[in-house]
Design an enzyme around this catalytic site. Structure first.
Site, PDB file in Angstrom:
ATOM      1  N   GLY A  13     -51.942  25.778 -37.105  1.00 48.79           N
ATOM      2  CA  GLY A  13     -52.708  25.938 -35.881  1.00 48.79           C
ATOM      3  C   GLY A  13     -53.663  27.100 -36.038  1.00 48.79           C
ATOM      4  N   CYS A  14     -53.938  27.785 -34.975  1.00 47.25           N
ATOM      5  CA  CYS A  14     -54.868  28.906 -34.992  1.00 47.25           C
ATOM      6  C   CYS A  14     -54.443  29.951 -36.035  1.00 47.25           C
ATOM      7  CB  CYS A  14     -54.919  29.552 -33.608  1.00 47.25           C
ATOM      8  SG  CYS A  14     -55.978  30.993 -33.535  1.00 47.25           S
ATOM      9  N   PHE A  15     -55.347  30.247 -36.953  1.00 49.85           N
ATOM     10  CA  PHE A  15     -54.967  31.178 -38.019  1.00 49.85           C
ATOM     11  C   PHE A  15     -54.758  32.597 -37.529  1.00 49.85           C
ATOM     12  CE2 PHE A  15     -59.610  30.494 -39.598  1.00 49.85           C
ATOM     13  CZ  PHE A  15     -60.152  31.255 -38.576  1.00 49.85           C
ATOM     14  N   TRP A  16     -55.292  32.944 -36.368  1.00 53.79           N
ATOM     15  CA  TRP A  16     -55.049  34.293 -35.837  1.00 53.79           C
ATOM     16  C   TRP A  16     -53.559  34.568 -35.699  1.00 53.79           C
ATOM     17  CZ3 TRP A  16     -58.672  34.029 -30.968  1.00 53.79           C
ATOM     18  CH2 TRP A  16     -60.010  34.039 -31.370  1.00 53.79           C
TER      19      TRP A  16
END
Length: 176
Positions: A13-16
Site C-alpha cells: 500500500g502507501c509506501f509512507w
C-alpha cells in the site's frame, strides 16, 4: 570481514507507512520508497497514483542477512498489511496500492512462499491470502520528498495513518 548486503522489496500500500517499521532494526542499512512492477520507465508519483503505469508503491530494503534475516523481514512485512485485500490497502485503493513480495533470488522466492503458506494456514485470517510473490524488476526510487516521509512530514504522516485504518487492522489481527 566482508559485509554482504541483500535487497528485499515489498509492496504494502502507501509506501509512507512501510518505511518506519523496517528502519529501526540492526542490520537494516537503508529503506527507500519507490516503484516496481510496471511498464512505464521512470515513473513519477502522479503516474503511479493514476494507476496506469502498472507500478506498485514499494519499499526497497537493503539489509545484512547475517544480522537480520529475510525471514524476519517477512515477519515484519506481514504485520503491516492486509494480505487478504486484492484491491489496495486500507483507504488507498487501486492496483498501485496492492500488496506483493518482489524476490531477487530463488531462495527468497522459496522463503516467501513458505512464509505465505504458513500465514495462510495460521487461521489468523478468514479470507485467503492474496499477496502475490513476483520476480523483482527494475526499482525506481520515488521523489525525494517521499523518502523518510514519516520524519519529514510527521504531522501529515500521523494524520494520514490515523485515518487509513492500518493501525486498527494491525491491532485487531496482530496485537492479541
Amino acid at each position: 570481514m566482508i559485509q554482504l548486503i541483500e535487497k528485499a522489496t515489498f509492496a504494502g500500500g502507501c509506501f509512507w507507512c512501510m518505511v518506519k517499521p523496517f528502519v529501526k532494526w540492526d542490520g537494516i542499512h537503508k529503506v527507500t520508497s519507490g516503484y516496481m512492477g510496471g511498464h512505464l520507465e521512470n515513473p513519477t508519483y502522479e503516474d503511479v497514483k493514476k494507476g496506469t503505469s502498472g507500478h506498485l508503491e514499494v519499499v526497497e530494503i537493503e539489509f545484512d542477512p547475517a544480522i537480520f534475516s529475510y525471514e524476519q523481514l517477512l515477519d515484519i512485512y506481514w504485520m503491516q498489511i492486509d494480505p487478504t485485500d486484492a484491491y489496495g490497502q486500507f483507504h488507498d485503493r487501486g492496483e498501485s496500492y496492492t500488496t506483493a513480495i518482489f524476490t531477487y533470488t530463488d531462495e527468497q522466492k522459496q522463503i516467501a512462499a513458505a512464509s505465505k503458506e504458513k500465514l495462510a494456514n495460521s487461521g489468523r485470517f478468514d479470507k485467503p491470502i492474496v499477496t502475490k510473490i513476483r520476480d523483482a524488476e527494475r526499482f525506481y526510487p520515488a521523489e525525494d520528498y517521499h523518502q523518510d516521509y514519516y520524519k519529514k512530514e510527521t504531522e501529515h504522516y500521523q494524520q494520514d495513518r490515523a485515518v487509513s485504518g492500518r493501525d486498527t487492522f494491525i491491532a485487531k489481527h496482530w496485537e492479541k
